[in-house]
Design an enzyme around this catalytic site. Structure first.
Site, short mmCIF file in Angstrom:
data_model
loop_
_atom_site.label_atom_id
_atom_site.label_comp_id
_atom_site.label_asym_id
_atom_site.label_seq_id
_atom_site.Cartn_x
_atom_site.Cartn_y
_atom_site.Cartn_z
N GLN A 34 0.69 -1.12 -0.01
CA GLN A 34 0.04 -0.01 0.11
C GLN A 34 0.64 1.10 -0.17
O GLN A 34 2.05 1.23 0.29
CB GLN A 34 -0.95 -0.03 1.11
N HIS A 65 -8.86 3.44 19.84
CA HIS A 65 -8.15 2.04 20.34
C HIS A 65 -8.71 1.65 21.45
O HIS A 65 -8.86 0.62 21.63
CB HIS A 65 -6.81 2.32 20.54
N ASP A 89 0.01 -0.06 13.65
CA ASP A 89 0.36 0.90 14.44
C ASP A 89 0.63 0.70 15.81
O ASP A 89 1.35 1.43 16.56
CB ASP A 89 -0.70 2.34 14.45
N GLU A 109 -0.07 -8.57 11.49
CA GLU A 109 -0.09 -7.66 10.30
C GLU A 109 0.63 -8.03 9.12
O GLU A 109 1.58 -8.42 9.13
CB GLU A 109 0.69 -6.53 11.09
N ASP A 140 -0.30 -13.07 6.56
CA ASP A 140 -1.79 -12.60 5.95
C ASP A 140 -2.58 -13.19 7.40
O ASP A 140 -2.87 -14.33 7.92
CB ASP A 140 -1.79 -13.41 4.85
N GLY A 141 -3.38 -12.21 7.93
CA GLY A 141 -4.38 -12.45 9.00
C GLY A 141 -5.32 -13.73 8.77
O GLY A 141 -5.47 -14.61 9.56
N ASP A 159 -8.55 -4.97 13.94
CA ASP A 159 -8.17 -3.64 13.70
C ASP A 159 -7.72 -3.73 12.00
O ASP A 159 -6.58 -3.37 11.92
CB ASP A 159 -7.13 -3.36 14.43
N1 AG3 Z 1 -8.59 0.88 11.60
C1 AG3 Z 1 -9.95 1.50 11.11
C2 AG3 Z 1 -9.61 2.84 10.12
C3 AG3 Z 1 -10.83 3.06 8.97
C4 AG3 Z 1 -10.57 4.34 8.71
N2 AG3 Z 1 -11.19 4.52 7.22
C5 AG3 Z 1 -11.03 5.75 6.60
N3 AG3 Z 1 -10.19 6.63 7.14
N4 AG3 Z 1 -11.54 5.57 5.64
C6 AG3 Z 1 -7.76 1.91 11.91
C7 AG3 Z 1 -6.25 1.26 12.34
C8 AG3 Z 1 -5.89 2.14 13.80
N5 AG3 Z 1 -5.10 1.06 14.67
#
Ligand code: AG3
Length: 276
Positions: A34, A65, A89, A109, A140-141, A159
């Protein structure tokens, strides 16, 4: 001459965007998976952006969180083994490891670069990676869950990013059937489940899929200022009766969640009543 203003914009839908004034760009590159961007913003401190979507900011990460992690940690009689899918993160891991009951937390992750960059630029979020109870795998989760033994975890926390691209499988029936298999008795799975305001139809489908697998599926929400619409949701699924009262006090040092909130987070506004 004054330097020009710099802004970052997330296009949340075709007709809605949120912009942040940027002090400087700390990092911007493409990983194997990404586009990764770390910004110093004027209003929200440092911010991690993946594929153009805000993932977390120093200023409001505590809301997301803490709300993702603490309700299920407090509603489980004995959360000793906790699996985190995604969460590169480190914010979810930090919250999980606040509990002394936790013996092991495995975080799986996909993208090693997210962990590296978070340790470097977001140390207050990525603060628990050195805890001896933490195990971090770059894998891969969905595959990890498929390869796991039955009854391996008390709690699974998903998450993830939005349900597109590589995270789409983390919202699938196959994935949640495998999660059910790897949960112990009393096991709970919790996931971020997008904006109830902007992604209502997605949420309806997601919940009916989960209800075909788990006996209890519960939605709760929180305001997360930097996420699409500022109104976010989380979903808990389990086969055991969910306790009405917490099994333990919340750990010290939380900035958002407390055990009194457990009594009302599952009470929903009228337009979300079907999710109760
Ligand atoms: N996980 C969910 C984030 C989704 C936000 N989407 C967006 N901005 N389009 C966040 C990971 C944080 N640990």
């Amino acid at each position: 001459m004054k330097s020009p203003e710099l802004w970052f914009t997330e296009y949340q839908t075709r007709g809605l965007a949120l912009s942040f004034r940027v002090k400087r760009t700390l990092e911007h590159f493409k990983s194997k998976f990404q586009d990764i961007l770390v910004l110093e913003t004027e209003e929200f401190g440092r911010m991690l952006v993946l594929d153009g979507c805000v993932m977390t900011t120093e200023r409001d990460e505590f809301i997301y969180h803490e709300m993702l992690v603490h309700p299920s940690m407090m509603l489980h009689p004995s959360p000793r083994h906790v699996l985190i899918i995604g969460g590169g993160d480190g914010g979810a891991l930090r919250e999980v490891l606040r509990y002394k009951e936790v013996e092991k937390s495995i975080m799986v992750e996909l993208d090693e670069e997210v962990v590296r960059i978070s340790k470097q630029y977001l140390p207050s979020i990525a603060s628990a990676f050195d805890d001896p109870r933490a195990d971090v795998l770059f894998y891969d989760g969905a595959k990890f869950v498929r390869e796991c033994n039955d009854g391996s975890f008390d709690i699974v926390i998903v998450d993830s990013t939005d349900p597109v691209g590589s995270a789409e499988v983390l919202f699938s029936k196959e994935f949640y059937s495998e999660i059910k298999r790897i949960l112990r008795p009393n096991g709970i799975v919790v996931t971020q489940s997008e904006s109830p305001f902007l992604h209502f139809e997605f949420l309806k489908k997601f919940h009916s899929m989960l209800k075909s697998i788990f006996l209890k599926v519960k939605l709760y929400t929180a305001s997360v200022p930097t996420y699409p619409s500022g109104f976010w949701s989380f979903t808990i699924a389990t086969d055991s009766p969910l306790s009405k009262t917490p099994f333990r006090k919340e750990p010290d040092g939380l900035k958002f969640f407390n055990s009194k909130m457990l009594n009302h987070i599952f009470i929903l506004p009228n337009f979300l009543k079907d999710f109760e």
